[in-house]
Scaffold this active site. Sequence first.
Site, PDB file in Angstrom:
ATOM      1  N   TYR A  99       2.017  -9.781  -0.049  1.00 50.16           N
ATOM      2  CA  TYR A  99       3.510  -9.953   0.076  1.00 50.16           C
ATOM      3  C   TYR A  99       3.999 -10.383  -1.362  1.00 50.16           C
ATOM      4  O   TYR A  99       3.514 -10.923  -2.171  1.00 50.16           O
ATOM      5  CB  TYR A  99       3.891 -10.819   1.112  1.00 50.16           C
ATOM      6  CG  TYR A  99       3.366 -10.550   2.411  1.00 50.16           C
ATOM      7  CD1 TYR A  99       4.156  -9.899   2.979  1.00 50.16           C
ATOM      8  CD2 TYR A  99       2.256 -10.931   3.036  1.00 50.16           C
ATOM      9  CE1 TYR A  99       3.921  -9.331   4.573  1.00 50.16           C
ATOM     10  CE2 TYR A  99       1.776 -10.473   4.166  1.00 50.16           C
ATOM     11  CZ  TYR A  99       2.676  -9.622   5.036  1.00 50.16           C
ATOM     12  OH  TYR A  99       2.279  -9.392   6.081  1.00 50.16           O
ATOM     13  N   CYS A 100       5.511 -10.111  -1.496  1.00 48.37           N
ATOM     14  CA  CYS A 100       6.041 -10.452  -2.651  1.00 48.37           C
ATOM     15  C   CYS A 100       5.882 -11.874  -3.267  1.00 48.37           C
ATOM     16  O   CYS A 100       5.798 -12.924  -2.443  1.00 48.37           O
ATOM     17  CB  CYS A 100       7.492 -10.435  -2.461  1.00 48.37           C
ATOM     18  SG  CYS A 100       8.786 -10.514  -3.718  1.00 48.37           S
ATOM     19  N   PRO A 101       5.379 -11.834  -4.335  1.00 49.15           N
ATOM     20  CA  PRO A 101       5.629 -10.907  -5.712  1.00 49.15           C
ATOM     21  C   PRO A 101       4.532 -10.036  -5.953  1.00 49.15           C
ATOM     22  O   PRO A 101       4.152  -9.530  -6.849  1.00 49.15           O
ATOM     23  CB  PRO A 101       5.973 -11.875  -6.515  1.00 49.15           C
ATOM     24  CG  PRO A 101       5.236 -13.088  -6.496  1.00 49.15           C
ATOM     25  CD  PRO A 101       5.110 -13.187  -5.023  1.00 49.15           C
ATOM     26  N   ASP A 124       4.209  -4.299   2.464  1.00 51.30           N
ATOM     27  CA  ASP A 124       5.685  -5.402   2.327  1.00 51.30           C
ATOM     28  C   ASP A 124       6.994  -4.457   2.112  1.00 51.30           C
ATOM     29  O   ASP A 124       7.124  -3.894   1.244  1.00 51.30           O
ATOM     30  CB  ASP A 124       5.277  -6.156   1.106  1.00 51.30           C
ATOM     31  CG  ASP A 124       6.384  -7.305   1.091  1.00 51.30           C
ATOM     32  OD1 ASP A 124       7.506  -7.278   1.800  1.00 51.30           O
ATOM     33  OD2 ASP A 124       6.286  -8.074   0.043  1.00 51.30           O
TER      34      ASP A 124
END
Length: 79
Positions: A16-18, A43
């Site tokens: 997931y981000c980042p 994501d």
Amino acid sequence: MTAAEFQAELDARGLYCPEPVMLLHNRIRDVAPGEVLKVRATDPSTTRDIPRFCQFLGHELVSQAAQGDEFVYLIRRGA
């Protein structure tokens, strides 16, 4: 997409981000200018982040597609 369409691959599924963009930033350095990197991610934020990454750093987003719950990108490394 066939292996002939890309020279390297990055599997960012489950991240997931980042993290996907951070891994992309490191992996694109291993690809020669003009070569294509295939990125696979799950994501949804990558649909926004990866095109911006390419635009900001001068890489070409060759294609972007959703395949089920995965997002697949082909990125040609810029100079």
